[in-house]
Design a protein around this motif. Structure first.
Motif, mmCIF file in Angstrom:
data_model
loop_
_atom_site.group_PDB
_atom_site.id
_atom_site.type_symbol
_atom_site.label_atom_id
_atom_site.label_comp_id
_atom_site.label_asym_id
_atom_site.label_seq_id
_atom_site.Cartn_x
_atom_site.Cartn_y
_atom_site.Cartn_z
ATOM 1 N N GLU A 574 5.457 4.363 10.990
ATOM 2 C CA GLU A 574 4.173 3.690 11.145
ATOM 3 C C GLU A 574 3.119 4.193 10.181
ATOM 4 O O GLU A 574 2.017 3.648 10.098
ATOM 5 N N LEU A 575 3.427 5.277 9.424
ATOM 6 C CA LEU A 575 2.458 5.847 8.497
ATOM 7 C C LEU A 575 2.294 4.948 7.274
ATOM 8 O O LEU A 575 3.231 4.278 6.847
ATOM 9 N N SER A 576 1.084 4.968 6.699
ATOM 10 C CA SER A 576 0.842 4.217 5.466
ATOM 11 C C SER A 576 1.424 4.972 4.284
ATOM 12 O O SER A 576 1.754 6.164 4.384
ATOM 13 N N GLN A 577 1.529 4.286 3.161
ATOM 14 C CA GLN A 577 2.067 4.933 1.951
ATOM 15 C C GLN A 577 1.176 6.092 1.531
ATOM 16 O O GLN A 577 1.676 7.147 1.118
ATOM 17 N N GLN A 578 -0.133 5.913 1.647
ATOM 18 C CA GLN A 578 -1.047 6.992 1.265
ATOM 19 C C GLN A 578 -0.859 8.219 2.145
ATOM 20 O O GLN A 578 -0.876 9.352 1.663
ATOM 21 N N GLU A 579 -0.667 7.995 3.440
ATOM 22 C CA GLU A 579 -0.459 9.121 4.357
ATOM 23 C C GLU A 579 0.855 9.830 4.045
ATOM 24 O O GLU A 579 0.936 11.062 4.088
ATOM 25 N N LEU A 580 1.888 9.068 3.724
ATOM 26 C CA LEU A 580 3.171 9.673 3.369
ATOM 27 C C LEU A 580 3.060 10.469 2.074
ATOM 28 O O LEU A 580 3.626 11.564 1.949
ATOM 29 N N GLU A 581 2.329 9.916 1.100
ATOM 30 C CA GLU A 581 2.155 10.625 -0.176
ATOM 31 C C GLU A 581 1.443 11.947 0.026
ATOM 32 O O GLU A 581 1.747 12.941 -0.633
ATOM 33 N N THR A 582 0.491 11.958 0.953
ATOM 34 C CA THR A 582 -0.229 13.204 1.257
ATOM 35 C C THR A 582 0.720 14.264 1.803
ATOM 36 O O THR A 582 0.579 15.447 1.524
ATOM 37 N N GLU A 583 1.718 13.820 2.584
ATOM 38 C CA GLU A 583 2.634 14.765 3.230
ATOM 39 C C GLU A 583 3.763 15.210 2.306
ATOM 40 O O GLU A 583 4.096 16.398 2.262
ATOM 41 N N VAL A 584 4.376 14.268 1.560
ATOM 42 C CA VAL A 584 5.609 14.612 0.829
ATOM 43 C C VAL A 584 5.589 14.243 -0.649
ATOM 44 O O VAL A 584 6.591 14.421 -1.339
ATOM 45 N N LYS A 586 4.541 11.369 -3.985
ATOM 46 C CA LYS A 586 4.727 9.954 -4.281
ATOM 47 C C LYS A 586 6.195 9.524 -4.268
ATOM 48 O O LYS A 586 6.554 8.493 -3.713
ATOM 49 N N SER A 587 7.074 10.302 -4.919
ATOM 50 C CA SER A 587 8.468 9.875 -5.063
ATOM 51 C C SER A 587 9.176 9.799 -3.704
ATOM 52 O O SER A 587 9.879 8.816 -3.405
ATOM 53 N N LYS A 588 8.990 10.826 -2.863
ATOM 54 C CA LYS A 588 9.638 10.811 -1.560
ATOM 55 C C LYS A 588 9.002 9.773 -0.630
ATOM 56 O O LYS A 588 9.677 9.185 0.215
ATOM 57 N N ALA A 589 7.689 9.574 -0.806
ATOM 58 C CA ALA A 589 7.023 8.536 -0.007
ATOM 59 C C ALA A 589 7.606 7.176 -0.324
ATOM 60 O O ALA A 589 7.807 6.332 0.569
ATOM 61 N N ARG A 590 7.891 6.929 -1.588
ATOM 62 C CA ARG A 590 8.490 5.654 -1.986
ATOM 63 C C ARG A 590 9.877 5.472 -1.384
ATOM 64 O O ARG A 590 10.260 4.387 -0.942
ATOM 65 N N LEU A 591 10.674 6.559 -1.330
ATOM 66 C CA LEU A 591 11.996 6.496 -0.707
ATOM 67 C C LEU A 591 11.878 6.103 0.764
ATOM 68 O O LEU A 591 12.642 5.271 1.271
ATOM 69 N N LEU A 592 10.896 6.682 1.449
ATOM 70 C CA LEU A 592 10.712 6.378 2.864
ATOM 71 C C LEU A 592 10.236 4.947 3.075
ATOM 72 O O LEU A 592 10.722 4.234 3.968
ATOM 73 N N ILE A 593 9.279 4.503 2.251
ATOM 74 C CA ILE A 593 8.762 3.130 2.371
ATOM 75 C C ILE A 593 9.895 2.124 2.169
ATOM 76 O O ILE A 593 10.052 1.152 2.923
ATOM 77 N N ASP A 594 10.717 2.358 1.119
ATOM 78 C CA ASP A 594 11.838 1.452 0.847
ATOM 79 C C ASP A 594 12.837 1.433 2.000
ATOM 80 O O ASP A 594 13.353 0.386 2.399
ATOM 81 N N TYR A 595 13.122 2.619 2.550
ATOM 82 C CA TYR A 595 14.089 2.714 3.645
ATOM 83 C C TYR A 595 13.587 1.970 4.887
ATOM 84 O O TYR A 595 14.315 1.166 5.494
ATOM 85 N N PHE A 596 12.339 2.205 5.256
ATOM 86 C CA PHE A 596 11.808 1.560 6.455
ATOM 87 C C PHE A 596 11.668 0.054 6.249
ATOM 88 O O PHE A 596 11.795 -0.722 7.203
#
Length: 601
Positions: A574-584, A586-596
């Motif tokens: 449910e996290l936004s891309q920006q929130e994911l980028e803050t945590e892990v 840009k590259s890993k956030a993109r992997l998660l966004i694509d997977y979900f």
């Protein structure tokens, strides 16, 4: 010729004229001053040295050379002095030297303008509003604007030719309703520009135009039986009313005024500035300045008025101050000390802020390092409205990876410091599966039943890491033990650092820089660290298997980090891309966004 002899010779030839003087040491300018009579003022430094304080005597001892500039009037001397201090920043002159640039809101000079935050004003035809005293206050206004109006955020060149050629496609902002798609010609330019004009009025402190617009739109929608649309306009009108209510309305009879007050002790001066427009306070700043020599309140305040008006781009024609005989070289500007009426109330408000800052700073200086813990606890007692000083605080956290080895931790702080001998780990015994609420009930019950059975003292404050759900279960545990009301209990929610009280639906927001919140965060983080360490020890190294570890390019460490903070894959999704980028990143956030995105299909 020796330096002392050179100065004595220079003193004989100084003019009896208004102007400025500059003192030099071997490296450069160390002080700039102004005078109605240059010779009298400069000679006073050397002819009456017994009357000077240590700082002034130190300045005099370092002077190797004197230069002066004659001007036509005292006002000219004031302006020249102010400019030279800004340019050279001499070490013996009072000056704000933090290099801070204040934030602005910018309406860009382009077709379908954007509203952006910036610290750099450019001569590009854009319209800048501010500056704002803090980033927080600026973002409050920016969030209001973006909630009221569906403006674009992209940086595309939206020329008519580019739009007609179909060069652009609408983005996610369009699909979630934050933008109406001017990039594809879906947003009428005249209506967009009308919204921009309303925004200009809001940023200028005039909310009437925008409020009238939403009132008329609401009435028209209701008359056309479009009740859902009418309700949307009503919500936006309520937002404007709420924003206006939070602005300090001084008096509708007052227009644009600057208010400056000063109070000082031997070492420091404390200044407050209120910027009033259209009857409301739209900006405020409080400053502490270290005195360098024997500056008077008049000299300090006059200098700071010039600097703050420049920093905040004030063009007000009226200035209210709390000291007499203040001379400012500002043509067409009146400087008064009001005695009665709304202006006096305004001056008193500014003075309260200056005195509060002075009291706060002096209180901090008077206390030694040994009393820091007491100060922190007293602040926490005041901020959290406790009845006792929180000398003993305990904080609970669950460590649960999708039901795998569920554990909990409790850390203890005594006198605002960790008491590691009192830390405790808990294996969850009565709960099956990942149930944070039931787990919290179990560990709180076990902890305080044992203290009661042992006759040990209870803490003054319990902190629960979580939202209202975890807090409710902890409260239930205390009630079942018969000790609810004997111990204060709150919870902290991670996303916005909200503090929840039992039975209170509205959270408490503590200043992000306050010692109270910092101590609560430290307790929370320590409980989390302690629990994760324990959880890790219960698992074989590298055996954490979750849905996340199946994503190519995402390792166990990243999965563990995300799950430890957000507790479940569902919440991570449910996290936004920006929130994911803050945590892990840009590259890993993109992997998660694509997977979900794939799993949601």
């Amino acid at each position: 010729m020796a330096a002392d002899e050179l100065i004595k010779e220079q003193l004989k030839h100084l003019p009896h004229r208004p102007g400025i003087y500059k003192y030099y040491d071997d490296k450069g300018i160390i002080y700039v001053g102004k005078a109605i009579d240059i010779r009298k003022r400069v000679s006073s430094y050397f002819n009456s040295s017994k009357q000077h304080n240590k700082k002034t005597l130190k300045l005099i001892s370092q002077i190797k050379r004197i230069e002066f500039t004659i001007v036509d009037s005292e006002a000219d001397a004031f302006l020249l002095e102010n400019n030279l201090i800004k340019q050279h920043q001499p070490k013996y002159n009072i000056l704000l030297k933090d290099g801070k640039s204040y934030p602005f809101l910018c309406i860009t000079n382009e077709r379908f303008p954007r509203v952006l935050s910036t610290r750099n004003k450019l001569n590009d035809g854009s319209r800048y509003f501010g500056p704002y005293p803090s980033v927080t206050s600026m973002y409050v206004v920016l969030e209001l604007i973006r909630t009221l109006y569906p403006l674009r955020t992209c940086s595309y060149n939206l020329s008519q030719a580019n739009i007609e050629a179909g060069k652009f496609k609408v983005c996610l902002e369009y699909h979630i309703g934050n933008c109406k798609g001017p990039c594809e010609g879906l947003y009428d330019e005249a209506q967009y520009n009308d919204h921009i004009q309303q925004i200009r009025n809001i940023l200028s402190g005039n909310l009437t135009v925008a409020k009238n617009y939403f009132k008329e739109a609401m009435s028209a929608a209701a008359a056309d039986y479009q009740y859902e649309l009418a309700h949307q306009y009503k919500q936006k009108l309520d937002l404007l009313d709420d924003f206006q209510a939070k602005s300090t309305v001084v008096s509708h009879t007052l227009t644009n005024i600057d208010v400056f007050t000063i109070t000082s002790n031997e070492k420091c001066a404390f200044i407050n500035y209120l910027k009033v427009m259209n009857g409301s306070i739209i900006g405020t700043q409080s400053l502490e300045l270290q005195k360098k020599l024997e500056e008077t309140d008049q000299d300090i305040l006059a200098s700071m008025i010039m600097q703050l008006r420049s920093d905040f781009e004030s063009s007000s024609k009226e200035i209210l101050v709390n000291i007499d005989d203040l001379v400012l070289p500002l043509e067409g500007v009146t400087v008064t000390v009001p005695q009665i009426g709304d202006k006096r109330k305004l001056l008193n408000l500014s003075m309260k802020n200056a005195l509060y800052l002075r009291k706060e700073k002096e209180s901090m200086q008077d206390k030694s390092k040994d009393s820091n813990e007491v100060r922190i606890m007293e602040t926490m007692k005041r901020d959290l409205r406790l009845t006792e000083l929180p000398k003993h605080i305990e904080c609970f956290d669950n460590s649960n990876f999708q039901g795998d080895n569920p554990v909990a931790s409790m850390v203890c702080f005594r006198n605002a410091k960790p008491s590691k001998k009192d830390y405790r780990h808990f294996h969850i015994k009565t709960v099956v599966g990942p149930d944070d609420f039931a787990s919290m009930y179990e560990v709180v019950t076990r902890r305080y039943k044992r203290l009661i059975d042992e006759g040990a003292s209870l803490p003054q404050l319990i902190i629960i890491d979580g939202g209202k759900g975890q807090l409710g279960m902890a409260v239930k545990a205390l009630k079942d033990l018969g000790i609810y009301g004997q111990v204060a209990i709150v919870s902290i929610a991670k996303r916005l650092e909200e503090i929840f009280y039992p039975g209170d639906t509205l959270p408490l927001y503590i200043d992000k820089k306050s010692e109270t919140l910092k101590l609560i965060q430290r307790l929370r983080n320590e409980a989390h660290r302690f629990g994760i360490t324990f959880h890790r020890s219960l698992r074989d190294a590298g055996t954490l298997q979750t849905e996340l570890t199946k994503i190519k390019g995402l390792g166990p460490a990243t999965a563990e980090k995300l799950l430890s903070k957000f507790k479940s894959v569902k919440k991570i999704a449910e996290l936004s891309q920006q929130e994911l980028e803050t945590e892990v990143g840009k590259s890993k956030a993109r992997l998660l966004i694509d997977y979900f995105s794939q799993t949601a299909k």
